[in-house]
Design a protein around this motif. Structure first.
Motif, PDB file in Angstrom:
ATOM      1  N   TYR A 187       0.858  -1.179   0.000  1.00 37.28           N
ATOM      2  CA  TYR A 187       0.000   0.000   0.000  1.00 37.28           C
ATOM      3  C   TYR A 187       0.898   1.233   0.000  1.00 37.28           C
ATOM      4  CZ  TYR A 187      -4.165  -2.782   0.975  1.00 37.28           C
ATOM      5  OH  TYR A 187      -5.202  -3.674   0.892  1.00 37.28           O
ATOM      6  N   LYS A 188       0.305   2.391  -0.324  1.00 37.15           N
ATOM      7  CA  LYS A 188       1.085   3.621  -0.415  1.00 37.15           C
ATOM      8  C   LYS A 188       1.371   4.262   0.936  1.00 37.15           C
ATOM      9  CE  LYS A 188      -0.105   4.979  -5.141  1.00 37.15           C
ATOM     10  NZ  LYS A 188      -0.683   6.033  -6.002  1.00 37.15           N
ATOM     11  N   GLY A 189       0.785   3.755   1.993  1.00 39.40           N
ATOM     12  CA  GLY A 189       1.028   4.320   3.316  1.00 39.40           C
ATOM     13  C   GLY A 189       0.181   3.629   4.362  1.00 39.40           C
ATOM     14  N   GLY A 190       0.434   4.002   5.636  1.00 37.30           N
ATOM     15  CA  GLY A 190      -0.268   3.377   6.737  1.00 37.30           C
ATOM     16  C   GLY A 190      -1.757   3.662   6.731  1.00 37.30           C
ATOM     17  N   ALA A 191      -2.166   4.871   6.320  1.00 41.13           N
ATOM     18  CA  ALA A 191      -3.583   5.232   6.329  1.00 41.13           C
ATOM     19  C   ALA A 191      -4.403   4.400   5.338  1.00 41.13           C
ATOM     20  CB  ALA A 191      -3.745   6.727   6.066  1.00 41.13           C
ATOM     21  N   PRO A 192      -4.000   4.316   4.060  1.00 43.50           N
ATOM     22  CA  PRO A 192      -4.780   3.454   3.151  1.00 43.50           C
ATOM     23  C   PRO A 192      -4.722   1.977   3.527  1.00 43.50           C
ATOM     24  CG  PRO A 192      -2.836   4.347   2.047  1.00 43.50           C
ATOM     25  CD  PRO A 192      -2.959   5.072   3.340  1.00 43.50           C
TER      26      PRO A 192
END
Length: 328
Positions: A187-192
């Protein structure tokens, strides 16, 4: 008109002070802001660190400090932007150790050379990692997950924030340990990542504790295990994976540090080193980071460089044995 000597002196002193203030103001206006570049979207562990640093540095230095989020390409967009920035100490990469340790071993092509293009400034925090699932998932322990995934062929997807890092190889090692292949899903980051985890689109995830701690406390995410050899003080009731007899995540912890482009003057690097170390050692900053699940360190540039060398030595034979190469 003639002024008495004392009055004339006061006029001269006042004029000198005014000129000095005007000069200082002009220099401050000409000085670009200190930019902290982060390779992930807002909301993750590294972004939490960046904003805590920015707030403290504004206070301690009087500078304008901004956080610039440049997500994408497993943080390589951010890395490339800092590499191309002027080597004047006004653009600083806040990054994970993985792109400086593992990426050179796993990517067939990189647009940067870790030793040629960057200088470490400071080691800022250690980053405990966790294995987690959605709050409403059917399993509450690693043992239950193991039983579940063995009965669900093809559903061994595990979300993470990039391929080719320590968590990637730790997931592969976990799959071997439980006898079921697991597939890392980037994923592109922890939030997504947590959005898909909570939504049930991926059954298991691994990421920095800081990205998931509050969601765990709120019951939206269930942390099944923590990395390392001992329980984390923020989650004393959550076992380590090692307690389940699995060593796959013993070296999964990352760390975050500050880096600048090569060619930055030594005096500038030393000034940044001092500023960042002092910032992370402030009690209010340490408290903020610890609440978020990060372990403040505040080590100097020499210590950061030494840790990079040690981690490369540990991971190189593991990466070579895996045969993994990232085509991205």
């Amino acid at each position: 008109m003639k002024f008495p000597l004392p009055l004339l002196r006061r006029h001269v002193v006042g004029l000198a002070c005014a000129l000095a203030l005007t000069s200082s103001f002009a220099q401050a206006q000409d000085k670009p802001p200190l930019k902290l570049v982060v390779g992930f979207p807002p909301g993750g562990a590294l972004d939490t660190l960046a904003r805590a640093m920015a707030e403290q540095l504004r206070t301690s230095t009087g500078d304008t400090v901004v956080v610039e989020n440049r997500p994408g390409a497993a943080t390589r967009l951010a890395i490339d932007s800092v590499k191309r920035a002027p080597a004047d100490g006004r653009t600083v990469l806040l990054g994970s150790s993985a792109p400086f340790v593992l990426f050179p071993m796993t990517y067939k092509r990189l647009d940067y050379d870790v030793d040629r293009d960057f200088l470490p400034v400071a080691h800022l925090v250690d980053v405990p990692t966790v294995i987690s699932t959605a709050g409403g998932s059917p399993f509450q322990t690693i043992a239950q997950y193991t039983a579940w995934v063995r009965g669900q062929p093809g559903r061994g997807n595990v979300g993470l924030t990039n391929l080719g890092g320590a968590l990637h190889f730790s997931i592969l090692a976990l799959g071997k340990a439980i006898g079921t292949p697991l597939t890392p899903v980037p994923y592109k980051g922890g939030a997504p990542l947590v959005t898909d985890l909570v939504g049930g689109h991926v059954p298991l995830a691994t990421d920095a504790l800081a990205s998931q701690l509050e969601l765990h406390r709120a019951g939206k995410v269930r942390i099944l295990a923590v990395s390392g050899s001992g329980r984390n003080r923020a989650l004393p009731d959550v076992p380590t994976l090692k307690e389940s007899g699995i060593d796959a995540f013993a070296h999964a912890n990352a760390w975050y540090g500050a880096f600048v482009p090569s060619g930055t003057p030594k005096a500038t690097v030393l000034a940044l080193e001092k500023a960042f170390m002092a910032a992370v050692q402030q009690p209010q900053v340490q408290s903020q980071l610890q609440r978020a699940g990060l372990d403040p360190t505040g080590l100097d540039a020499a210590a950061a460089a030494r840790k990079l060398r040690e981690e490369r030595e540990f991971w190189r034979p593991i990466v070579e044995a895996s045969g993994f190469k990232n085509e991205d």
